[in-house]
Design a protein around this motif. Sequence first.
Motif, PDB file in Angstrom:
ATOM      1  N   THR A  92       1.286  12.323  -1.821  1.00  0.00           N
ATOM      2  CA  THR A  92       0.930  11.692  -0.543  1.00  0.00           C
ATOM      3  C   THR A  92       2.189  11.201   0.159  1.00  0.00           C
ATOM      4  OG1 THR A  92      -1.186  11.020  -1.468  1.00  0.00           O
ATOM      5  CG2 THR A  92      -0.481   9.914   0.556  1.00  0.00           C
ATOM      6  N   LEU A  97       1.403   4.570  -3.060  1.00  0.00           N
ATOM      7  CA  LEU A  97       0.871   5.913  -2.807  1.00  0.00           C
ATOM      8  C   LEU A  97       1.360   6.920  -3.856  1.00  0.00           C
ATOM      9  CD1 LEU A  97       1.292   6.167   1.083  1.00  0.00           C
ATOM     10  CD2 LEU A  97      -0.846   5.851  -0.180  1.00  0.00           C
ATOM     11  N   MET A 117      -4.375   6.099   5.100  1.00  0.00           N
ATOM     12  CA  MET A 117      -4.129   4.660   5.068  1.00  0.00           C
ATOM     13  C   MET A 117      -4.721   3.983   6.302  1.00  0.00           C
ATOM     14  SD  MET A 117      -0.258   3.842   3.797  1.00  0.00           S
ATOM     15  CE  MET A 117      -0.453   2.126   4.274  1.00  0.00           C
ATOM     16  N   GLU A 135       0.823  -1.212   0.000  1.00  0.00           N
ATOM     17  CA  GLU A 135       0.000   0.000   0.000  1.00  0.00           C
ATOM     18  C   GLU A 135       0.859   1.264   0.000  1.00  0.00           C
ATOM     19  OE1 GLU A 135      -3.096  -0.012   2.929  1.00  0.00           O
ATOM     20  OE2 GLU A 135      -3.870  -1.941   2.235  1.00  0.00           O
ATOM     21  N   VAL A 136       1.899   1.288   0.818  1.00  0.00           N
ATOM     22  CA  VAL A 136       2.751   2.477   0.886  1.00  0.00           C
ATOM     23  C   VAL A 136       3.457   2.700  -0.442  1.00  0.00           C
ATOM     24  CG1 VAL A 136       4.767   3.537   1.978  1.00  0.00           C
ATOM     25  CG2 VAL A 136       3.085   2.349   3.381  1.00  0.00           C
TER      26      VAL A 136
END
Length: 191
Positions: free
Chosen positions: A20, A16, A113, A12-13
């Motif tokens: 973000t 980004l 998140m 997920e990171v």
Amino acid sequence: MLDNETQRFMREVTGLAPETLARVFDRALDLWQQGGRDASRAAKVSASQNSEIRRTVLASFRPRMEELDAHQPGLWSSAISGTVIAARGVLKRDRLTAEQYQVLMEPFASAGMVTPERPRHESRESDDTAASAEDRPGRPQDLTDDHVAVAERMRACGLSTGSDYWLYVAGEPASATTTPVEAGEHRHLPQ
């Protein structure tokens, strides 16, 4: 092998958007002096785990180097470092205090998140009912049996226990517990 939550967090990171990521890592830098450094130190992982985290993060960010650095010079490098530190925190979340975990995850949570939850450990929560020093894990008494066993094994091999500490742990008088090793003689514990 990394747990599913740590792997999901890294995916997920690394996905980004650049703006973000820039906000996340600026916030993480702000929090570094307010507990981030201590939280990072507390989230110590094994060498193999660290290698796996770094390899995964680097492989995910490598194709985005130009994109990230075009948005903000140095963002690619910051994104790698910040993600590795946070991923270590996710992996060791059960060993961190609530405050330590919060300081590592807050920049990501503030960017929208959903971060992995930290398991609750009542004895580790900081409040007025925190465990006294005698009740905390890792106190010397917890290790006494191990120390005695090592001292006995050393003595059985003809090795000196070498310090008053071993004598104290074993609870025996010095004359009954030590066997001096002759000068120049090297002995090792059997494997």
